[in-house]
Design a protein around this motif. Structure first.
Motif, PDB file in Angstrom:
ATOM      1  N   PHE A  83       0.707  -1.532   0.031  1.00  0.00           N
ATOM      2  CA  PHE A  83       0.149  -0.040   0.107  1.00  0.00           C
ATOM      3  C   PHE A  83       0.592   1.363  -0.043  1.00  0.00           C
ATOM      4  O   PHE A  83       2.061   1.393   0.102  1.00  0.00           O
ATOM      5  CB  PHE A  83      -0.635   0.347   1.144  1.00  0.00           C
ATOM      6  N   HIS A  84      -0.194   2.552  -0.081  1.00  0.00           N
ATOM      7  CA  HIS A  84       0.425   3.509  -0.182  1.00  0.00           C
ATOM      8  C   HIS A  84       1.053   3.753   2.137  1.00  0.00           C
ATOM      9  O   HIS A  84       0.864   3.640   2.127  1.00  0.00           O
ATOM     10  CB  HIS A  84       0.467   5.060  -0.822  1.00  0.00           C
ATOM     11  N   THR A  85       2.488   4.589   1.388  1.00  0.00           N
ATOM     12  CA  THR A  85       2.226   4.401   3.296  1.00  0.00           C
ATOM     13  C   THR A  85       1.175   5.182   4.269  1.00  0.00           C
ATOM     14  O   THR A  85       1.131   4.586   5.644  1.00  0.00           O
ATOM     15  CB  THR A  85       3.249   5.623   3.422  1.00  0.00           C
ATOM     16  N   ASN A  86       0.122   5.877   3.657  1.00  0.00           N
ATOM     17  CA  ASN A  86      -0.775   5.860   4.375  1.00  0.00           C
ATOM     18  C   ASN A  86      -1.679   4.561   4.772  1.00  0.00           C
ATOM     19  O   ASN A  86      -3.076   5.082   5.519  1.00  0.00           O
ATOM     20  CB  ASN A  86      -1.957   7.396   4.266  1.00  0.00           C
ATOM     21  N   LEU A  87      -1.810   3.967   3.853  1.00  0.00           N
ATOM     22  CA  LEU A  87      -2.800   2.757   3.922  1.00  0.00           C
ATOM     23  C   LEU A  87      -3.740   3.170   2.864  1.00  0.00           C
ATOM     24  O   LEU A  87      -4.953   2.191   3.100  1.00  0.00           O
ATOM     25  CB  LEU A  87      -3.214   2.323   5.376  1.00  0.00           C
ATOM     26  N   ARG A  88      -3.947   4.067   2.122  1.00  0.00           N
ATOM     27  CA  ARG A  88      -5.267   4.771   2.099  1.00  0.00           C
ATOM     28  C   ARG A  88      -5.599   4.050   0.397  1.00  0.00           C
ATOM     29  O   ARG A  88      -4.355   3.749  -0.582  1.00  0.00           O
ATOM     30  CB  ARG A  88      -5.311   6.293   1.657  1.00  0.00           C
ATOM     31  N   GLY A  89      -6.888   3.795  -0.226  1.00  0.00           N
ATOM     32  CA  GLY A  89      -7.018   3.744  -1.436  1.00  0.00           C
ATOM     33  C   GLY A  89      -6.747   1.599  -1.812  1.00  0.00           C
ATOM     34  O   GLY A  89      -6.198   0.980  -0.944  1.00  0.00           O
ATOM     35  N   LYS A  90      -6.865   1.850  -2.802  1.00  0.00           N
ATOM     36  CA  LYS A  90      -6.391   0.374  -3.060  1.00  0.00           C
ATOM     37  C   LYS A  90      -5.231  -0.415  -2.867  1.00  0.00           C
ATOM     38  O   LYS A  90      -4.125   0.432  -2.644  1.00  0.00           O
ATOM     39  CB  LYS A  90      -6.775  -0.833  -4.627  1.00  0.00           C
ATOM     40  N   PRO A  91      -4.347  -1.470  -2.560  1.00  0.00           N
ATOM     41  CA  PRO A  91      -3.141  -1.668  -2.832  1.00  0.00           C
ATOM     42  C   PRO A  91      -2.360  -1.542  -4.078  1.00  0.00           C
ATOM     43  O   PRO A  91      -3.052  -1.759  -5.174  1.00  0.00           O
ATOM     44  CB  PRO A  91      -3.606  -3.533  -2.306  1.00  0.00           C
ATOM     45  N   ARG A  92      -0.755  -1.670  -4.105  1.00  0.00           N
ATOM     46  CA  ARG A  92      -0.504  -1.765  -4.897  1.00  0.00           C
ATOM     47  C   ARG A  92      -0.504  -2.933  -6.070  1.00  0.00           C
ATOM     48  O   ARG A  92      -0.453  -3.290  -7.501  1.00  0.00           O
ATOM     49  CB  ARG A  92       1.277  -0.828  -4.940  1.00  0.00           C
ATOM     50  N   GLY A  93      -0.052  -3.521  -5.385  1.00  0.00           N
ATOM     51  CA  GLY A  93      -0.011  -4.902  -5.571  1.00  0.00           C
ATOM     52  C   GLY A  93      -0.602  -6.118  -4.396  1.00  0.00           C
ATOM     53  O   GLY A  93      -0.256  -5.452  -3.340  1.00  0.00           O
ATOM     54  N   GLU A  94      -1.003  -7.684  -4.308  1.00  0.00           N
ATOM     55  CA  GLU A  94      -1.057  -8.457  -3.228  1.00  0.00           C
ATOM     56  C   GLU A  94      -0.571  -9.721  -3.556  1.00  0.00           C
ATOM     57  O   GLU A  94       0.042  -9.918  -5.053  1.00  0.00           O
ATOM     58  CB  GLU A  94      -2.748  -8.516  -3.599  1.00  0.00           C
ATOM     59  N   SER A  95      -0.164 -10.777  -3.072  1.00  0.00           N
ATOM     60  CA  SER A  95       0.106 -12.079  -2.847  1.00  0.00           C
ATOM     61  C   SER A  95      -0.067 -12.610  -1.795  1.00  0.00           C
ATOM     62  O   SER A  95      -0.720 -11.710  -0.682  1.00  0.00           O
ATOM     63  CB  SER A  95       1.777 -11.502  -3.325  1.00  0.00           C
ATOM     64  N   ARG A  96       0.066 -14.065  -2.261  1.00  0.00           N
ATOM     65  CA  ARG A  96      -0.279 -14.805  -1.125  1.00  0.00           C
ATOM     66  C   ARG A  96       0.842 -16.306  -0.520  1.00  0.00           C
ATOM     67  O   ARG A  96       1.776 -16.670  -2.346  1.00  0.00           O
ATOM     68  CB  ARG A  96      -1.521 -15.789  -1.454  1.00  0.00           C
ATOM     69  N   SER A  97       1.124 -16.139   0.588  1.00  0.00           N
ATOM     70  CA  SER A  97       1.965 -17.301   0.721  1.00  0.00           C
ATOM     71  C   SER A  97       2.126 -18.564  -0.138  1.00  0.00           C
ATOM     72  O   SER A  97       0.887 -18.607   0.451  1.00  0.00           O
ATOM     73  CB  SER A  97       2.805 -17.108   2.616  1.00  0.00           C
ATOM     74  N   ASP A  98       3.006 -19.407  -0.011  1.00  0.00           N
ATOM     75  CA  ASP A  98       2.988 -20.791  -0.560  1.00  0.00           C
ATOM     76  C   ASP A  98       2.668 -20.962   0.892  1.00  0.00           C
ATOM     77  O   ASP A  98       2.723 -21.024   2.342  1.00  0.00           O
ATOM     78  CB  ASP A  98       3.612 -20.823  -1.218  1.00  0.00           C
ATOM     79  N   ALA A  99       2.612 -22.449   0.991  1.00  0.00           N
ATOM     80  CA  ALA A  99       3.259 -24.167   1.858  1.00  0.00           C
ATOM     81  C   ALA A  99       4.073 -23.178   2.703  1.00  0.00           C
ATOM     82  O   ALA A  99       4.262 -24.238   3.938  1.00  0.00           O
ATOM     83  CB  ALA A  99       3.214 -25.384   1.115  1.00  0.00           C
ATOM     84  N   ASN A 100       5.395 -22.913   2.189  1.00  0.00           N
ATOM     85  CA  ASN A 100       6.578 -22.970   2.897  1.00  0.00           C
ATOM     86  C   ASN A 100       6.146 -21.725   3.601  1.00  0.00           C
ATOM     87  O   ASN A 100       7.574 -20.843   4.365  1.00  0.00           O
ATOM     88  CB  ASN A 100       7.713 -23.162   1.949  1.00  0.00           C
ATOM     89  N   GLY A 101       5.218 -20.235   3.754  1.00  0.00           N
ATOM     90  CA  GLY A 101       5.614 -19.119   4.036  1.00  0.00           C
ATOM     91  C   GLY A 101       5.698 -18.293   3.389  1.00  0.00           C
ATOM     92  O   GLY A 101       5.887 -16.986   3.345  1.00  0.00           O
TER      93      GLY A 101
END
Length: 669
Positions: A165-183
């Motif tokens: 996110f932007h530093t103020n946590l406003r708006g939609k995320p710039r990017g997203e990801s999920r951790s795999d089975a190994n974290g």
């Protein structure tokens, strides 16, 4: 067979003849493009050449076309017919229209310039050009963030959601990801800069940490703590089994659960910090409490929340001048610490919004004590109405009349009195310790107007206006007491400019260096309002425009380099200067935060402030090992502030280059 053999030579001769004709045709077109005066006899008869510019038409005295023409294929469309000296009408070839280059081709070709100064490309008719379209910013430096997400025991957490996110946590995320089975997770590549990394997973408390993306891959391991569980009971004073909604919230986080009055509730995965818990039900007075949550507490039992039956207030909000209802007016019963005439509009315990006709209804209003009813609406003066104590279940009608707010008007113009359209104007209203800013813009006549903010009056408020316009130096004007109703004229003069190149410690150009300019010898509030920010572009080039006459401090910062402060003075309006900046290597401070027993303390907010106010402070949070660091420090004195909920803060701790590391101990309250 004999006839076929006789036909083949004939076909070959025809093919050769057609090839020669095509070569002559394209050769003539090429010569015509390179020499405006060259062409066929028919073309010379049908037009005349004047100074390299071809004119089509029947000759002198004929009406001229409004379209401009250029030599060769870049010419605009001529008339389709013309007359030669014998008076015969001839059909003229339609020239290709001029095309302005707006795309980047794979091949290089010659350019010609029209009389209007536009570039046109000579291109073969019918040939398609392969084009690559570049999106702005595609060539900027980028980097990735990767790491492992584990719990406090070191076990990997699969399926955790990681958002950038932007530093103020406003708006939609710039990017997203999920951790795999190994974290493990990877997010990016994204543009270099400072961001906030938000990590959440079921059965764990969410965590947000600052992160800085560089051109090299950044490693960021995350440790999620098991969320705290909150348990409690909600009861009603009349023992009615009504539906109750329980909400636990803090900035950036919220949990809700619905229960029956008398039943217990359970809220899981509650993060650390101050959490507000509220319970509400229609016709009952909303109640709540605030608790401090620590990550190592596991489970907390919240005190019983008691809902009491309330009363009703209904009515209509009316415009004083027209008698019509005021739509979207806010009506609320303020908090107990509300003190007129300077209300705080956040935290109203009971509030609603009037409908399109101005009608409103407040339910669950506390009974048995006197109240204040506050009504606010855009463009109107806030109205405060005392309300005598209501009885349980009472329905009381109260109509509210609002008067139009006072208006501050003015105009922005140049030194010569020419109005400036689309100038940005900001009004600052100061009443006691409260300062409110209202942005605005000038119209085509350079005029602007502002309504006095809610809860403020002209006689008790100090007003100042800041005007900015491209190419002009900004100006701040203070409105004298008693002259608020008079139009304010703000005159802007030519802006001063500073440009140059930012070079790194190795002498190479630096892109995306942060540049901040602040005026000197001025009130700190006004200096921050006149602040100008930019960043270096390709090849390290930077440019600051719209600076005012006088002394300025310009700060250059980049990554791990030490801040560079340039003091500069503009003696004349519109003066321009060119100065190159060379950055030096900075130093790094590393700290560790522990409890009194030596146990590492994560989640501590660290705030580093420089003695020179021109340099912006840095912020970070200690990791799971209690460690934190600040880089890019210069030869200045710094002061450190450490704080965390439930612990005594450390303030004013001096940080010097001679001691680049230290251990800090926070005591529980």
């Amino acid at each position: 067979m004999a006839k076929a053999k006789d036909i083949i030579p004939t076909i070959a001769i025809i093919a050769v003849f057609m090839f020669v004709c095509m070569c002559i045709f394209f050769s003539a077109r090429k010569r015509a493009a390179e020499d405006p005066n060259a062409g066929t006899a028919a073309q010379k008869d049908s037009g005349s050449s004047e100074g390299g510019r071809r004119t089509y038409g029947p000759g002198p005295g004929a009406p001229s076309s409004s379209r401009s023409t250029v030599p060769g294929k870049g010419a605009t469309d001529p008339p389709k017919t013309g007359a030669d000296a014998s008076g015969k009408i001839r059909t003229l070839a339609k020239a290709r229209p001029a095309r302005k280059i707006t795309e980047i081709p794979f091949f290089t070709s010659k350019l010609k310039t029209t009389d209007s100064g536009q570039n046109t490309r000579q291109s073969h008719p019918g040939r398609k050009r392969k084009v690559v379209k570049f999106r702005e910013g595609d060539n900027l430096p980028r980097g990735t963030i990767s790491g492992t997400i584990t719990d406090s025991s070191g076990n990997p957490i699969a399926g955790a959601l990681v958002g950038l996110f932007h530093t103020n946590l406003r708006g939609k995320p710039r990017g997203e990801s999920r951790s795999d089975a190994n974290g493990s997770y990877t997010i990016g590549p994204y543009r270099t800069g400072r961001y906030a990394l938000h990590v959440s997973s079921e059965n764990y408390a969410p965590l947000t940490e600052p992160v800085e993306i560089t051109t090299s891959d950044v490693k960021k391991d995350i440790v999620l703590a098991g969320g705290v569980v909150l348990r409690g009971v909600v009861q009603t004073s009349d023992n009615a089994a009504v539906e109750v909604e329980v909400t636990a919230e803090r900035p950036g986080w919220q949990r809700k659960v619905s229960i029956k009055a008398g039943e217990s509730y359970k809220l899981q995965n509650v993060p650390e910090g101050d959490v507000i818990i509220t319970a509400e039900s229609p016709s009952y007075v909303r109640t709540g409490t605030r608790i401090a949550v620590h990550g190592d507490e596991g489970e907390i039992t919240v005190q019983t929340l008691l809902l009491a039956p309330g009363a009703y207030i209904y009515g209509k909000v009316i415009d004083e001048n027209t008698g019509n209802g005021v739509s979207e007016a806010s009506i609320l019963v303020p908090r107990p610490d509300f003190t007129p005439p300077k209300p705080t509009f956040q935290g109203g315990a009971f509030c609603t919004v009037a409908d399109q006709d101005g009608n409103f209804l407040l339910d669950g209003v506390p009974a048995g004590k006197a109240l204040l009813l506050l009504s606010v609406a855009p463009g109107y003066v806030a109205e405060i109405i005392p309300v005598q104590a209501l009885t349980v279940g009472e329905k009381r009608q109260i109509n509210i009349t609002l008067s139009r707010a006072q208006v501050i008007r003015g105009r922005v113009e140049t030194w010569d009195g020419i109005p400036i359209e689309n100038a940005l104007v900001t009004m600052y209203a100061e009443s006691g310790n409260i300062t409110r800013s209202v942005p605005g813009q000038t119209d085509a006549s350079g005029e602007f107007s502002f309504s006095v903010p809610q809860g403020m009056t002209v006689t008790e408020t100090k007003f100042s206006l800041l005007a900015r316009a491209y190419g002009f130096a900004p100006s701040i004007v203070r409105i004298e007491q008693g002259k608020e109703k008079e139009p304010v004229v703000i005159s802007l003069g030519p802006g001063c400019g500073l440009e140059g190149t930012v070079l790194g410690p190795g002498g190479s150009p630096v892109e995306l260096a942060s540049i901040r300019a602040l005026p000197k010898n001025m009130d700190s509030k006004d200096a921050l309002r006149l602040e100008v920010k930019t960043s270096s572009g390709r090849e390290g080039k930077y440019e600051l425009t719209a600076l005012g006459k006088g002394a300025w401090s310009v700060v250059f910062t980049y990554g791990t380099s030490a801040p560079k402060i340039l003091d500069i003075t503009f003696k004349e309006a519109g003066e321009k200067k060119e100065i190159d900046i060379v950055l030096e290597p900075g130093w790094r401070f590393e700290g560790t935060v522990t409890e009194a027993d030596g146990k590492p303390l994560p989640g501590v907010n660290a705030f580093l402030k420089c003695e020179n106010n021109c340099i912006e402070p840095q912020r970070t949070t200690s990791d799971s090992n209690g460690k934190f660091s600040f880089s890019g420090l210069g030869d200045y004195d710094y002061s450190l502030i450490l704080s965390r909920t439930g612990f005594e803060s450390i303030t004013g701790e001096k940080i010097l280059q001679a001691s680049p590391s230290a251990v800090f101990v926070l005591k529980r309250k």
